[in-house]
Design a protein around this motif. Structure first.
Motif, PDB file in Angstrom:
ATOM      1  N   THR A 185      -3.973  23.161   0.324  1.00 12.69           N
ATOM      2  CA  THR A 185      -3.103  22.207   0.721  1.00 12.69           C
ATOM      3  C   THR A 185      -3.598  20.730   0.449  1.00 12.69           C
ATOM      4  O   THR A 185      -4.798  20.181   1.002  1.00 12.69           O
ATOM      5  CB  THR A 185      -3.039  22.336   2.470  1.00 12.69           C
ATOM      6  N   VAL A 186      -2.742  19.992  -0.199  1.00 13.96           N
ATOM      7  CA  VAL A 186      -3.179  18.595  -0.651  1.00 13.96           C
ATOM      8  C   VAL A 186      -2.549  17.754   0.410  1.00 13.96           C
ATOM      9  O   VAL A 186      -1.409  18.025   0.957  1.00 13.96           O
ATOM     10  CB  VAL A 186      -2.590  18.485  -2.213  1.00 13.96           C
ATOM     11  N   PRO A 187      -3.216  16.715   0.790  1.00 11.59           N
ATOM     12  CA  PRO A 187      -2.991  15.854   1.867  1.00 11.59           C
ATOM     13  C   PRO A 187      -1.210  15.122   1.448  1.00 11.59           C
ATOM     14  O   PRO A 187      -1.267  14.992   0.216  1.00 11.59           O
ATOM     15  CB  PRO A 187      -3.813  14.821   1.906  1.00 11.59           C
ATOM     16  N   SER A 188      -0.621  15.159   2.261  1.00  8.12           N
ATOM     17  CA  SER A 188       0.748  14.227   2.150  1.00  8.12           C
ATOM     18  C   SER A 188       0.555  12.773   2.201  1.00  8.12           C
ATOM     19  O   SER A 188       0.682  12.150   3.273  1.00  8.12           O
ATOM     20  CB  SER A 188       1.877  14.816   3.138  1.00  8.12           C
ATOM     21  N   PHE A 189      -0.212  12.142   1.462  1.00 10.04           N
ATOM     22  CA  PHE A 189      -0.275  10.645   1.406  1.00 10.04           C
ATOM     23  C   PHE A 189       0.910   9.883   1.399  1.00 10.04           C
ATOM     24  O   PHE A 189       1.021   9.041   2.297  1.00 10.04           O
ATOM     25  CB  PHE A 189      -1.271  10.190   0.012  1.00 10.04           C
ATOM     26  N   ILE A 190       2.042  10.228   0.867  1.00 11.83           N
ATOM     27  CA  ILE A 190       3.197   9.276   0.917  1.00 11.83           C
ATOM     28  C   ILE A 190       3.729   9.220   2.152  1.00 11.83           C
ATOM     29  O   ILE A 190       4.114   8.178   2.735  1.00 11.83           O
ATOM     30  CB  ILE A 190       4.311   9.671  -0.155  1.00 11.83           C
ATOM     31  N   PRO A 191       4.018  10.309   2.746  1.00 10.79           N
ATOM     32  CA  PRO A 191       4.556  10.493   4.140  1.00 10.79           C
ATOM     33  C   PRO A 191       3.781   9.546   5.332  1.00 10.79           C
ATOM     34  O   PRO A 191       4.386   8.762   6.018  1.00 10.79           O
ATOM     35  CB  PRO A 191       4.905  11.686   4.681  1.00 10.79           C
ATOM     36  N   LEU A 192       2.405   9.868   5.158  1.00 12.23           N
ATOM     37  CA  LEU A 192       1.592   8.967   6.068  1.00 12.23           C
ATOM     38  C   LEU A 192       1.844   7.454   5.852  1.00 12.23           C
ATOM     39  O   LEU A 192       1.730   6.754   6.811  1.00 12.23           O
ATOM     40  CB  LEU A 192       0.426   9.508   5.923  1.00 12.23           C
ATOM     41  N   ALA A 193       1.850   7.095   4.263  1.00 12.08           N
ATOM     42  CA  ALA A 193       1.768   5.753   4.269  1.00 12.08           C
ATOM     43  C   ALA A 193       2.946   5.209   4.822  1.00 12.08           C
ATOM     44  O   ALA A 193       2.971   3.966   5.087  1.00 12.08           O
ATOM     45  CB  ALA A 193       1.555   5.534   2.582  1.00 12.08           C
ATOM     46  N   VAL A 194       4.088   5.752   4.277  1.00  7.20           N
ATOM     47  CA  VAL A 194       5.418   4.999   4.881  1.00  7.20           C
ATOM     48  C   VAL A 194       5.638   5.135   6.349  1.00  7.20           C
ATOM     49  O   VAL A 194       6.143   4.172   6.875  1.00  7.20           O
ATOM     50  CB  VAL A 194       6.576   6.097   4.009  1.00  7.20           C
ATOM     51  N   THR A 195       5.205   6.303   6.925  1.00  3.73           N
ATOM     52  CA  THR A 195       5.230   6.209   8.430  1.00  3.73           C
ATOM     53  C   THR A 195       4.355   5.112   8.901  1.00  3.73           C
ATOM     54  O   THR A 195       4.851   4.305   9.837  1.00  3.73           O
ATOM     55  CB  THR A 195       4.800   7.430   9.098  1.00  3.73           C
TER      56      THR A 195
ATOM     57  N   THR B  40       0.762  -1.254  -0.069  1.00  6.12           N
ATOM     58  CA  THR B  40      -0.066  -0.028   0.177  1.00  6.12           C
ATOM     59  C   THR B  40       0.897   1.444  -0.060  1.00  6.12           C
ATOM     60  O   THR B  40       0.583   2.285  -0.663  1.00  6.12           O
ATOM     61  CB  THR B  40      -1.015   0.081   1.135  1.00  6.12           C
ATOM     62  N   ALA B  41       1.871   1.271   0.665  1.00  9.74           N
ATOM     63  CA  ALA B  41       2.863   2.303   0.754  1.00  9.74           C
ATOM     64  C   ALA B  41       3.448   2.578  -0.418  1.00  9.74           C
ATOM     65  O   ALA B  41       3.730   3.688  -1.134  1.00  9.74           O
ATOM     66  CB  ALA B  41       3.937   1.950   1.968  1.00  9.74           C
ATOM     67  N   LEU B  42       3.909   1.597  -1.128  1.00 16.28           N
ATOM     68  CA  LEU B  42       4.471   1.687  -2.464  1.00 16.28           C
ATOM     69  C   LEU B  42       3.450   2.212  -3.690  1.00 16.28           C
ATOM     70  O   LEU B  42       3.942   3.097  -4.272  1.00 16.28           O
ATOM     71  CB  LEU B  42       5.266   0.183  -2.877  1.00 16.28           C
ATOM     72  N   LEU B  43       2.210   1.673  -3.542  1.00 19.72           N
ATOM     73  CA  LEU B  43       1.193   1.883  -4.413  1.00 19.72           C
ATOM     74  C   LEU B  43       0.867   3.496  -4.273  1.00 19.72           C
ATOM     75  O   LEU B  43       0.415   4.237  -5.114  1.00 19.72           O
ATOM     76  CB  LEU B  43       0.066   1.122  -4.292  1.00 19.72           C
ATOM     77  N   THR B  44       0.901   3.862  -2.945  1.00 16.55           N
ATOM     78  CA  THR B  44       0.651   5.371  -2.604  1.00 16.55           C
ATOM     79  C   THR B  44       1.567   6.292  -3.307  1.00 16.55           C
ATOM     80  O   THR B  44       1.258   7.118  -3.865  1.00 16.55           O
ATOM     81  CB  THR B  44       0.495   5.385  -1.119  1.00 16.55           C
ATOM     82  N   TRP B  45       2.789   5.870  -3.499  1.00 13.66           N
ATOM     83  CA  TRP B  45       3.936   6.618  -3.866  1.00 13.66           C
ATOM     84  C   TRP B  45       3.742   6.554  -5.637  1.00 13.66           C
ATOM     85  O   TRP B  45       3.587   7.644  -6.270  1.00 13.66           O
ATOM     86  CB  TRP B  45       5.187   6.152  -3.644  1.00 13.66           C
ATOM     87  N   LEU B  46       3.174   5.569  -6.155  1.00 14.46           N
ATOM     88  CA  LEU B  46       3.378   5.270  -7.509  1.00 14.46           C
ATOM     89  C   LEU B  46       1.977   5.890  -8.063  1.00 14.46           C
ATOM     90  O   LEU B  46       1.731   6.196  -9.249  1.00 14.46           O
ATOM     91  CB  LEU B  46       3.305   3.596  -8.014  1.00 14.46           C
ATOM     92  N   LEU B  47       0.788   5.722  -7.347  1.00 15.73           N
ATOM     93  CA  LEU B  47      -0.526   6.063  -7.704  1.00 15.73           C
ATOM     94  C   LEU B  47      -0.810   7.456  -6.884  1.00 15.73           C
ATOM     95  O   LEU B  47      -2.078   7.681  -6.726  1.00 15.73           O
ATOM     96  CB  LEU B  47      -1.498   5.058  -7.525  1.00 15.73           C
TER      97      LEU B  47
END
Length: 170
Positions: free
Chosen positions: A80-90, A40-47
């Motif tokens: 302000t767009v949510p920071s999905f990637i840092p959230l997913a990685v954390t 999910t974290a990887l796909l958050t970055w890719l998508l």
């Protein structure tokens, strides 16, 4: 007089505590959940763009920016767009660390680790139900559904009679 290793409720064979299949299966399910979190974290970055579009559907100002100039215009706007990637990685890092610690203690027969895993599974199920209803891209809904199935199975094995007997403290 030599005592057998282990505690009440734990079998010992040839001087070693036998970990029941229900416990090893529960630990495998925990690691399955970690794997899903990593994917999910990887796909958050890719998508990321797809996630931003899904988020923007509920924000008229963001949708206006998207229509006017796409993702780049939205990123460069005052919105302000949510920071999905840092959230997913954390989240992935925290889940993996907790899985490592709690699995080790569950394997060691600690009942508190079982209850912590029960609480985490219940929380994961709640957040899955909440997130699935947010118009996410299909791949995230499928991963959430798979995670939900693993969480239900995890709860079943955590409450299995062999697991309860293994972690019983007398």
């Amino acid at each position: 007089m030599d005592e057998e290793p282990g505690r009440a409720g734990q079998e010992a064979v040839a001087g070693r505590v036998v970990v029941p299949r229900s416990v090893t299966t529960a630990i495998s399910l925990v690691w399955g959940t970690v794997a899903i979190s990593g994917v999910t974290a990887l796909l958050t970055w890719l998508l990321r763009d797809d996630l931003v579009r899904a988020w923007a559907r509920d924000n008229p100002d963001a949708m206006e920016q998207l229509r006017a100039g796409g993702i780049e215009a939205l990123d460069n706007s005052s919105i302000t767009v949510p920071s999905f990637i840092p959230l997913a990685v954390t989240s992935f890092a925290i889940i993996a660390a907790m899985a490592l610690v709690l699995s080790a203690f569950l394997r060691g027969g600690h009942n508190w680790a079982r209850w912590c895993l029960v609480a985490l599974a219940a929380f994961a199920m709640f957040t899955t139900f909440v997130s699935v209803n947010r118009g996410l891209p299909l791949v995230f809904v499928l991963l959430a559904t798979l995670s939900l199935v693993l969480q239900v199975a995890l709860l079943w094995f955590l409450f299995h009679a062999d697991t309860r007997r293994y972690v019983r403290v007398e």
